[in-house]
Design an enzyme around this catalytic site. Sequence first.
Site, PDB file in Angstrom:
ATOM      1  N   ASP A   1      48.022  56.963 -12.222  1.00  0.00           N
ATOM      2  CA  ASP A   1      48.242  58.392 -12.018  1.00  0.00           C
ATOM      3  C   ASP A   1      47.537  59.170 -13.133  1.00  0.00           C
ATOM      4  O   ASP A   1      47.909  59.071 -14.296  1.00  0.00           O
ATOM      5  CB  ASP A   1      49.762  58.645 -12.061  1.00  0.00           C
ATOM      6  CG  ASP A   1      50.130  60.023 -11.561  1.00  0.00           C
ATOM      7  OD1 ASP A   1      49.222  60.869 -11.412  1.00  0.00           O
ATOM      8  OD2 ASP A   1      51.331  60.262 -11.337  1.00  0.00           O
TER       9      ASP A   1
ATOM     10  N   ASP B   1      44.300  62.109  -7.253  1.00  0.00           N
ATOM     11  CA  ASP B   1      44.430  61.658  -8.644  1.00  0.00           C
ATOM     12  C   ASP B   1      45.382  60.475  -8.843  1.00  0.00           C
ATOM     13  O   ASP B   1      45.810  60.223  -9.958  1.00  0.00           O
ATOM     14  CB  ASP B   1      44.878  62.834  -9.525  1.00  0.00           C
ATOM     15  CG  ASP B   1      46.234  63.368  -9.111  1.00  0.00           C
ATOM     16  OD1 ASP B   1      46.792  62.896  -8.107  1.00  0.00           O
ATOM     17  OD2 ASP B   1      46.742  64.271  -9.793  1.00  0.00           O
ATOM     18  N   GLU B   2      45.719  59.759  -7.781  1.00  0.00           N
ATOM     19  CA  GLU B   2      46.614  58.613  -7.961  1.00  0.00           C
ATOM     20  C   GLU B   2      46.370  57.559  -6.893  1.00  0.00           C
ATOM     21  O   GLU B   2      45.802  57.858  -5.835  1.00  0.00           O
ATOM     22  CB  GLU B   2      48.084  59.058  -7.906  1.00  0.00           C
ATOM     23  CG  GLU B   2      48.450  59.630  -6.562  1.00  0.00           C
ATOM     24  CD  GLU B   2      49.926  59.986  -6.431  1.00  0.00           C
ATOM     25  OE1 GLU B   2      50.778  59.195  -6.870  1.00  0.00           O
ATOM     26  OE2 GLU B   2      50.202  61.040  -5.857  1.00  0.00           O
TER      27      GLU B   2
END
Length: 391
Positions: free
Chosen positions: A11, A105-106
């Site tokens: 993350d 973003d993860e």
Amino acid sequence: MKKYQIIFHVDLNAFYASCEASRNPALKNHPVGIAPRSDRGILTTANYAARRYGVNSAMNVIEAKRRCPHIKIVPPDFALYETMSSQFFERLRLFTDQLEPASIDEGYMDMTEDANTMHPIKRAEMIQKDIMDNLSLPLSIGIGPNKFLAKMASDMKKPLGITVLRKRNVKSKMWPLPIEQMHGIGRKTVPNLKLLGIHTIGDLATYKNITKLSRFLGNQTESFIRRAYGDDDSVVDPSRAETVQSIGNSKTYEGYLHTYDAMLEALEGLTKTVVRRLHDGELACKTITVQVRFSDFTNHSKQLSRSHHTERHVDIIEAVEHLFDALYDEKPVSLLGVSVGHLEKATRLFRQLNIFEPETPTKTSNVDTLLERINAQYDKPLLKKGFKSSS
DNA sequence: TCTGGGGTCCTAGGACCC
DNA sequence: TCTGGGGTCCTAGGACCC
């Protein structure tokens, strides 16, 4: 026999703000908020320097400036974020192909095999360092026996954390957390659960009256309880992110749109963007949806499904205009959105079309059969005989 | 704190088919 | 006569996530 898994949830911390700092290191230790406008609206991201002043994501810009007067507001640059996101996932694939991106973003990595080569914590440190060295992006990693525990673990230490959450530590480490921190429980459900006396994840796990609980959690009640005990059998699926379900474009209009013509013009712009992104992905769609938000903040939507997929701008804009006509209420509009769904790879469709093409009859001439042919593209008639377009 | 824009998945009723 | 049970698709709306 079920094999023991080792799952990483990776993350990126304060991703948009970190991207900006990666490009412009002067921002690194200065409070930064990402927002489309510096005088109103909300922050999409606040960096950690800003968070020390009590500023956080989704906070009103005015409030953020009140708490941190010297905060720097930077407008979002989505092209930069998309590029850095791709680079991030490319680097992760150097460690495993068992990677499932979950958002910009993860993502989840199945590191079960990799654990034969290197200790998971050592590996996590190596990944964290790799992303920092190559992209200047801070990364938190959660390690667990399944996706849910890995996700809960990565939230426990930010930024730059590495956290292991084992099943045997669920009661001591996860049960004391407030129920709003459970992934999947949001702001509408929290008050209902508190009404039942459920304040922590442990309270949910041990709640006895399943019937009462199902009133608020529905069919997912059992899986929520299982997850509260640390059980989750969903698998890391690298193909999931490749199959996009929908593409949309929406915009909020400050001061509202007041005239039908202005709304139609806005819809044309939104549609153009959607069609371009559809073409970029070499996709075709079957359903088209128009969303409208009126000034009282009520949302309304209309959608239609075609009997055949299309990627053609004329087809999509025609549908958008008809859907909007059905929604239009002579009231000011604060948001308009266009989205397309039930997507298929255009290449696959092309092959199918070739198979059936020779059978397509084309000998028609009068207007009514033309209308029938247009209507045949939809599951319900879109145009009626004697139809005239509204304006 | 009067609220962006990108998504995913779920629900529930109705149409329609066998 | 007045109504089964299972399944799929469509539509509108909503919850949730980042």
